[in-house]
Design a protein around this motif. Structure first.
Motif, mmCIF file in Angstrom:
data_model
loop_
_atom_site.group_PDB
_atom_site.id
_atom_site.type_symbol
_atom_site.label_atom_id
_atom_site.label_comp_id
_atom_site.label_asym_id
_atom_site.label_seq_id
_atom_site.Cartn_x
_atom_site.Cartn_y
_atom_site.Cartn_z
ATOM 1 N N SER A 58 -10.313 3.689 -1.330
ATOM 2 C CA SER A 58 -10.243 2.543 -2.240
ATOM 3 C C SER A 58 -8.999 1.710 -1.955
ATOM 4 C CB SER A 58 -10.231 3.022 -3.696
ATOM 5 O OG SER A 58 -11.394 3.750 -4.007
ATOM 6 N N PHE A 59 -7.888 2.370 -1.621
ATOM 7 C CA PHE A 59 -6.674 1.640 -1.277
ATOM 8 C C PHE A 59 -6.870 0.845 0.018
ATOM 9 C CE2 PHE A 59 -3.828 5.082 -3.425
ATOM 10 C CZ PHE A 59 -4.329 4.708 -4.659
ATOM 11 N N SER A 91 1.673 2.839 6.202
ATOM 12 C CA SER A 91 1.813 3.231 4.797
ATOM 13 C C SER A 91 1.797 4.751 4.674
ATOM 14 C CB SER A 91 0.675 2.634 3.960
ATOM 15 O OG SER A 91 0.548 1.253 4.165
ATOM 16 N N SER A 118 0.297 -2.153 -7.539
ATOM 17 C CA SER A 118 1.312 -1.667 -6.606
ATOM 18 C C SER A 118 2.719 -2.046 -7.061
ATOM 19 C CB SER A 118 1.050 -2.214 -5.194
ATOM 20 O OG SER A 118 1.254 -3.617 -5.142
ATOM 21 N N ILE A 122 -3.757 3.948 -12.200
ATOM 22 C CA ILE A 122 -4.300 3.880 -10.839
ATOM 23 C C ILE A 122 -5.658 4.570 -10.780
ATOM 24 C CG2 ILE A 122 -3.972 4.648 -8.453
ATOM 25 C CD1 ILE A 122 -0.948 4.339 -8.888
ATOM 26 N N LEU A 180 -5.625 -3.770 -7.122
ATOM 27 C CA LEU A 180 -4.579 -2.790 -6.834
ATOM 28 C C LEU A 180 -3.305 -3.469 -6.352
ATOM 29 C CD1 LEU A 180 -6.728 -0.016 -5.133
ATOM 30 C CD2 LEU A 180 -5.571 0.132 -7.337
ATOM 31 N N ALA A 227 0.837 -1.204 0.000
ATOM 32 C CA ALA A 227 0.000 0.000 0.000
ATOM 33 C C ALA A 227 0.870 1.252 0.000
ATOM 34 C CB ALA A 227 -0.927 -0.006 1.218
ATOM 35 N N GLU A 233 -8.668 -2.448 -0.062
ATOM 36 C CA GLU A 233 -7.998 -3.612 -0.633
ATOM 37 C C GLU A 233 -6.790 -4.048 0.188
ATOM 38 O OE1 GLU A 233 -7.573 -4.029 -4.809
ATOM 39 O OE2 GLU A 233 -9.258 -2.704 -5.278
ATOM 40 N N LEU A 258 2.034 1.805 -3.444
ATOM 41 C CA LEU A 258 0.921 2.304 -4.255
ATOM 42 C C LEU A 258 0.703 3.789 -4.003
ATOM 43 C CD1 LEU A 258 -1.281 1.360 -6.261
ATOM 44 C CD2 LEU A 258 -2.773 1.002 -4.298
ATOM 45 N N LEU A 259 0.748 4.185 -2.738
ATOM 46 C CA LEU A 259 0.603 5.598 -2.382
ATOM 47 C C LEU A 259 1.723 6.432 -3.001
ATOM 48 C CD1 LEU A 259 -0.322 5.263 1.402
ATOM 49 C CD2 LEU A 259 -1.850 5.970 -0.431
ATOM 50 N N SER A 300 3.912 0.483 -9.367
ATOM 51 C CA SER A 300 4.197 1.747 -8.704
ATOM 52 C C SER A 300 5.657 1.869 -8.292
ATOM 53 C CB SER A 300 3.299 1.921 -7.476
ATOM 54 O OG SER A 300 1.948 2.002 -7.861
ATOM 55 N N GLU A 332 1.333 6.894 -6.714
ATOM 56 C CA GLU A 332 0.292 7.854 -7.081
ATOM 57 C C GLU A 332 0.725 9.290 -6.793
ATOM 58 O OE1 GLU A 332 -3.252 10.341 -6.310
ATOM 59 O OE2 GLU A 332 -2.320 9.266 -4.637
#
Length: 473
Positions: free
Chosen positions: A263-264, A277, A188, A335, A184, A54, A267, A57-58, A191, A61
């Motif tokens: 949404s993150f 995260s 990730s 994303i 996701l 996560a 999941e 992924l953050l 990412s 983004e």
């Protein structure tokens, strides 16, 4: 607790479908465990991300081209207002994101920002519909922006070897392919590569800006038309209020990604670990959102452009640094497309077997929804003449809610019976009142400034829709 998420397997998704799960908020951990258990019974499992994935992924983004527009913001605002705005935006981002996480822990059934709005505004169907409209409008326009950015990069690298519309179409097709994964968890992994490429682009820019004798050009002419390079503490004489406010919107836009956070979290296998995260993201963002722009402003001064690559004097330097941005441009678009597609897909498929299984119908609908989103983004990218101004419009119209107002309201819902219980709670209440005031300011004067900038651009010469004109820097 193993209650199904939907009473009727074929019913369309609504935020109230799992309202029974929140009947005992003290049981949040049990509810999350039930949701994960239920999800893992499906063929396509969504709640699988660890806090480390996560965090990637953050970062994927957040580590984006918008970082390279912050040097221009500093050139408009000057050192003092610019750095204060950056630091304050970072502090408010941390506080509002923490409030958002706490609210979701109280309402484990939240799956996206629309559900968040539904519960934050007291189970309001109107709030859900409004948030849904803003989610779609914000994300599809951002996808269009990333298509346009991709075309700008390809135009720059190829010296405009093709019509710009063709480059936009290429980026659209690449975006559809990259967006194909339905979870996701898989995105990730992309990412990590995306963040690395953006970091290389930033590093190369800083090296080139440092070794060049002078920048190439700024918005007021080629060097040295606007005089020797210099920096300043406050806005230069003649800087308009609209320009200053648009520079502030440019900064807040970068610091307000929370529209995707629910949404993150939905999941993650252990949503309670999202704060880890978030801590990683805050550390990365604080460094990248302040240090490179500050160094860029030091070397470019009043010649700063957005993105800052455009101020470099040597064509080879522009291409070698700007070229790496194609990767985060497409991955970040993917994303936003993933979150947008899931929102539409879940309403179309409800809780039918196609929603969580590898069926022909399921993948067929998913592919059509994804293609529709990217095609719509492509149309916006070609029709709107100044995506930069429209980003300011998005920052004012949408980020005012998704970055400020929503979380001030959520804080009130969390602590409405003890807003002033003790010094600590009183301080946090005052901070969230300030958050609310910031949101209302962006929605009022901020929106006015964004619209004024759009009117000014439309009053001049604008490129026609689906133009072949080069966008290269």
């Amino acid at each position: 607790m193993t209650a199904p998420m939907y009473a009727d397997e074929k019913a369309p998704r609504t935020p109230a479908d799992v309202a029974e799960l929140s009947s005992d908020e003290s049981n949040a951990a049990d509810i999350f465990n039930a949701l994960v258990t239920e999800d893992h019974q499906h063929e396509i499992k969504l709640r699988t991300m660890s806090w480390q994935k996560a965090a990637w992924l953050l970062a994927g983004e957040q580590v984006c081209l918008a970082i390279m527009a912050q040097t221009w913001s500093l050139s408009v605002l000057g050192w003092v207002p610019g750095i204060i705005t950056m630091v304050l935006s970072g502090i408010l981002f941390w506080i509002t994101s923490t409030t958002m996480h706490r609210f979701i822990m109280k309402h484990p059934q939240i799956r996206d920002i629309c559900d968040f709005g539904y519960y934050a505004f007291g189970n309001s169907r109107i709030a859900y519909i409004f948030a849904g409209f803003m989610l779609l409008a914000n994300n599809i326009l951002l996808i269009g922006f990333h298509i346009l950015t991709g075309a700008k990069i390809l135009d720059t690298l190829s010296d405009h070897s093709l019509c710009t519309v063709s480059f936009s179409a290429i980026c659209m097709v690449m975006g559809i392919i990259i967006s194909a994964p339905r979870t996701l968890h898989h995105v990730s992994f992309m990412s990590m590569f995306s963040s690395a490429c953006m970091a290389i682009a930033i590093l190369l820019f800083l090296i080139y800006a440092g070794i060049e004798n002078a920048p190439g050009a700024g918005y007021n002419g080629n060097y040295p038309t606007d005089g020797p390079v210099h920096t300043y503490a406050f806005p230069l004489p003649g800087t308009t209020w609209v320009n200053c406010l648009n520079a502030v919107l440019n900064i807040t836009f970068l610091w307000v990604p929370q529209i995707l956070f629910p949404s993150f979290i939905a999941e993650m296998e252990h949503p309670e670990e999202f704060n880890k995260s978030l801590a990683v993201l805050v550390g990365i963002s604080t460094i990248l959102f302040i240090v490179p722009p500050a160094i860029g402003f030091r070397y470019l001064g009043q010649y700063s452009t957005a993105p800052a690559f455009g101020s470099l004097a040597t064509a080879a330097y522009k291409k070698s640094s700007f070229g790496f941005v194609i990767v985060p441009t497409l991955f970040i678009g993917a994303i936003y497309a993933n979150v947008t597609a899931k929102f539409i897909y879940s309403h179309l498929m409800g809780a039918s077997k196609h929603a969580h299984s590898n069926t022909v119908i399921g993948w067929g609908v998913w592919g059509l929804v994804m293609a529709f989103i990217w095609v719509l983004g492509f149309i916006f990218a070609e029709v709107i003449p100044s995506m930069g101004d429209f980003l300011s419009l998005l920052g004012a119209a949408f980020d005012s809610f998704f970055g400020f107002i929503f979380f001030a309201v959520a804080y009130w819902q969390l602590y409405k019976r003890k807003l002033f219980d003790g010094p600590g709670r009183t301080v946090m209440t005052v901070i969230h009142l300030f958050v609310l005031a910031c949101g209302l300011f962006l929605l009022g004067p901020g929106l006015y400034a964004a619209v004024e900038a759009i009117i000014a651009d439309y009053s001049g010469s604008v490129s026609p829709a689906f133009s072949c004109a080069s966008l290269g820097i």
